[in-house]
Design a protein around this motif. Sequence first.
Motif, PDB file in Angstrom:
ATOM      1  N   MET A 182       4.176  -0.869  -2.858  1.00  0.00           N
ATOM      2  CA  MET A 182       3.593  -1.288  -1.603  1.00  0.00           C
ATOM      3  C   MET A 182       3.981  -0.342  -0.467  1.00  0.00           C
ATOM      4  SD  MET A 182       4.131  -5.288  -2.188  1.00  0.00           S
ATOM      5  CE  MET A 182       3.811  -5.772  -3.865  1.00  0.00           C
ATOM      6  N   GLU A 238       1.941   2.896  -0.744  1.00  0.00           N
ATOM      7  CA  GLU A 238       0.573   2.749  -0.233  1.00  0.00           C
ATOM      8  C   GLU A 238       0.547   2.771   1.294  1.00  0.00           C
ATOM      9  OE1 GLU A 238       1.808   0.986  -2.695  1.00  0.00           O
ATOM     10  OE2 GLU A 238       0.377   1.069  -4.350  1.00  0.00           O
ATOM     11  N   GLU A 239       1.509   2.107   1.897  1.00  0.00           N
ATOM     12  CA  GLU A 239       1.566   2.053   3.367  1.00  0.00           C
ATOM     13  C   GLU A 239       1.807   3.447   3.948  1.00  0.00           C
ATOM     14  OE1 GLU A 239       1.744   0.207   7.246  1.00  0.00           O
ATOM     15  OE2 GLU A 239       1.020  -0.539   5.309  1.00  0.00           O
ATOM     16  N   ARG A 274       5.090  -4.651   7.988  1.00  0.00           N
ATOM     17  CA  ARG A 274       3.944  -4.848   7.098  1.00  0.00           C
ATOM     18  C   ARG A 274       4.350  -4.594   5.637  1.00  0.00           C
ATOM     19  NH1 ARG A 274      -0.210  -2.288  10.138  1.00  0.00           N
ATOM     20  NH2 ARG A 274       0.470  -0.303   9.291  1.00  0.00           N
ATOM     21  N   ILE A 275       5.188  -3.583   5.416  1.00  0.00           N
ATOM     22  CA  ILE A 275       5.670  -3.286   4.062  1.00  0.00           C
ATOM     23  C   ILE A 275       6.460  -4.480   3.532  1.00  0.00           C
ATOM     24  CG2 ILE A 275       7.254  -1.849   2.716  1.00  0.00           C
ATOM     25  CD1 ILE A 275       6.493   0.479   4.653  1.00  0.00           C
ATOM     26  N   GLU A 305       6.357  -7.604   4.505  1.00  0.00           N
ATOM     27  CA  GLU A 305       5.470  -8.759   4.330  1.00  0.00           C
ATOM     28  C   GLU A 305       4.699  -8.649   3.020  1.00  0.00           C
ATOM     29  OE1 GLU A 305       1.526 -10.251   6.569  1.00  0.00           O
ATOM     30  OE2 GLU A 305       3.258  -9.912   7.891  1.00  0.00           O
ATOM     31  N   ARG A 306       4.156  -7.456   2.744  1.00  0.00           N
ATOM     32  CA  ARG A 306       3.389  -7.251   1.505  1.00  0.00           C
ATOM     33  C   ARG A 306       4.268  -7.381   0.264  1.00  0.00           C
ATOM     34  NH1 ARG A 306      -0.091  -1.859   2.609  1.00  0.00           N
ATOM     35  NH2 ARG A 306      -0.874  -2.261   0.514  1.00  0.00           N
TER      36      ARG A 306
END
Length: 197
Positions: free
Chosen positions: A1, A4-5, A18-19, A21-22
């Motif tokens: 994840m 990808e970010e 965001r990382i 959270e994912r």
Amino acid sequence: MAAEEFAEHGFDGASYNRILERAGFSKGVAYYYFESKDDLYAAVMGEMLDALARRFGAWEAPARAEAFWRTLRERYFAAVAFVMEDARSARLLRGLSQARSHPKLQDTWGRFEGPLVAWFQRVLEDGREVGAVRGDVPETLLLASLMGIGQATDGWLLEQWAGRGAAALEEGAEQVFSLFEDLLSPRPARKPAARKR
């Protein structure tokens, strides 16, 4: 994840929150493994570069000049193929090429630069041993020139890929390899200048 970010947004645009959270991690858990976004970025880049190094293959000293250039070409285009086959890694490499000048990423870049310089130094030494690499300039100058061209062309190649696709990357890689050959190949002995009478 995280990969990808960083691939999608680059280091500056990537969101640590965001990382997390994912990934379903709390900040407390994340900080147990990574001190900061910089630290996580270094780990992601390390994994990607390890995969690239495996694809590139170990360097073995060649016995003859033609074997040197054949082996170096095979290794170089194996790395190009890795980028062409893995768009996420290509985007990460593109970000890493920009990390060289990023004030927050100097430590991260330093972790990767040392082994890279050592690898190229060994290649140059082996090339000189078999007469495939020029010996008319100091090795330190040759290494510095090679690294400088490498940094410039890495960024250029990845821009070609981002703007025009895989075919442009492959064509550009041929041009870049030709530059390396021109820089490193031995020069014919110069004839002494004729004396004026």
